[in-house]
Design a protein around this motif. Structure first.
Motif, PDB file in Angstrom:
ATOM      1  N   ILE A 167      24.881 -46.971  59.102  1.00  0.00           N
ATOM      2  CA  ILE A 167      26.236 -46.505  58.787  1.00  0.00           C
ATOM      3  C   ILE A 167      26.984 -47.388  57.805  1.00  0.00           C
ATOM      4  N   GLY A 168      26.476 -48.564  57.495  1.00  0.00           N
ATOM      5  CA  GLY A 168      27.244 -49.504  56.685  1.00  0.00           C
ATOM      6  C   GLY A 168      28.205 -50.254  57.593  1.00  0.00           C
ATOM      7  N   GLY A 169      28.979 -51.142  57.014  1.00  0.00           N
ATOM      8  CA  GLY A 169      29.922 -51.917  57.806  1.00  0.00           C
ATOM      9  C   GLY A 169      31.353 -51.569  57.449  1.00  0.00           C
ATOM     10  N   ILE A 170      32.278 -52.126  58.184  1.00  0.00           N
ATOM     11  CA  ILE A 170      33.696 -51.855  57.948  1.00  0.00           C
ATOM     12  C   ILE A 170      34.104 -52.346  56.564  1.00  0.00           C
ATOM     13  N   ARG A 171      33.658 -53.549  56.186  1.00  0.00           N
ATOM     14  CA  ARG A 171      34.028 -54.100  54.883  1.00  0.00           C
ATOM     15  C   ARG A 171      33.491 -53.214  53.759  1.00  0.00           C
ATOM     16  N   GLU A 172      32.224 -52.800  53.869  1.00  0.00           N
ATOM     17  CA  GLU A 172      31.636 -51.963  52.838  1.00  0.00           C
ATOM     18  C   GLU A 172      32.321 -50.599  52.759  1.00  0.00           C
ATOM     19  N   THR A 173      32.654 -50.040  53.925  1.00  0.00           N
ATOM     20  CA  THR A 173      33.349 -48.754  53.951  1.00  0.00           C
ATOM     21  C   THR A 173      34.711 -48.869  53.282  1.00  0.00           C
ATOM     22  N   GLN A 174      35.429 -49.960  53.559  1.00  0.00           N
ATOM     23  CA  GLN A 174      36.740 -50.158  52.935  1.00  0.00           C
ATOM     24  C   GLN A 174      36.597 -50.332  51.430  1.00  0.00           C
ATOM     25  N   GLU A 175      35.575 -51.066  50.977  1.00  0.00           N
ATOM     26  CA  GLU A 175      35.345 -51.235  49.541  1.00  0.00           C
ATOM     27  C   GLU A 175      35.086 -49.884  48.874  1.00  0.00           C
TER      28      GLU A 175
END
Length: 100
Positions: A43-51
């Motif tokens: 799913i990816g991470g929170i930081r990557e999703t925010q980016e």
């Protein structure tokens, strides 16, 4: 995947997010000579999703959605079964009060 590897810079990483199932074979020479890596995440991470969200907002990249009313849910499901869907369906939740 192979056509994407030359796009990576030296020491670049190709991150595959959400890929489930077999992948096509590829030539490992491009990985070795460019010191490239392949990584994966379900799913990816929170930081990557925010980016990603920040990037989309900056570039005005919007999802293609088709807004439907709750009353159209059965039609939308039938269209999905017939592969007659071009966009993601989004249910207008304001229509829920009218449907009950």
């Amino acid at each position: 995947m192979e056509p994407y590897l030359p796009l990576l810079d030296i020491d670049g990483t190709l991150v595959i997010v959400g890929q489930v199932g077999p992948m096509a074979e590829f030539n490992t020479v491009q990985l070795l000579l460019g010191r490239r890596r392949i990584a994966g995440s379900p799913i990816g991470g929170i930081r990557e999703t925010q980016e990603m969200l920040d990037f989309c907002a900056e570039k005005n990249i919007l999802p293609d959605c088709e807004m439907i009313n709750m009353e159209q849910i059965n039609d939308a499901f039938a269209r999905m079964e017939c592969a007659d869907v071009r966009y993601r369906f989004v249910i207008d939740m304001a229509s829920l009060a009218r449907a009950t």
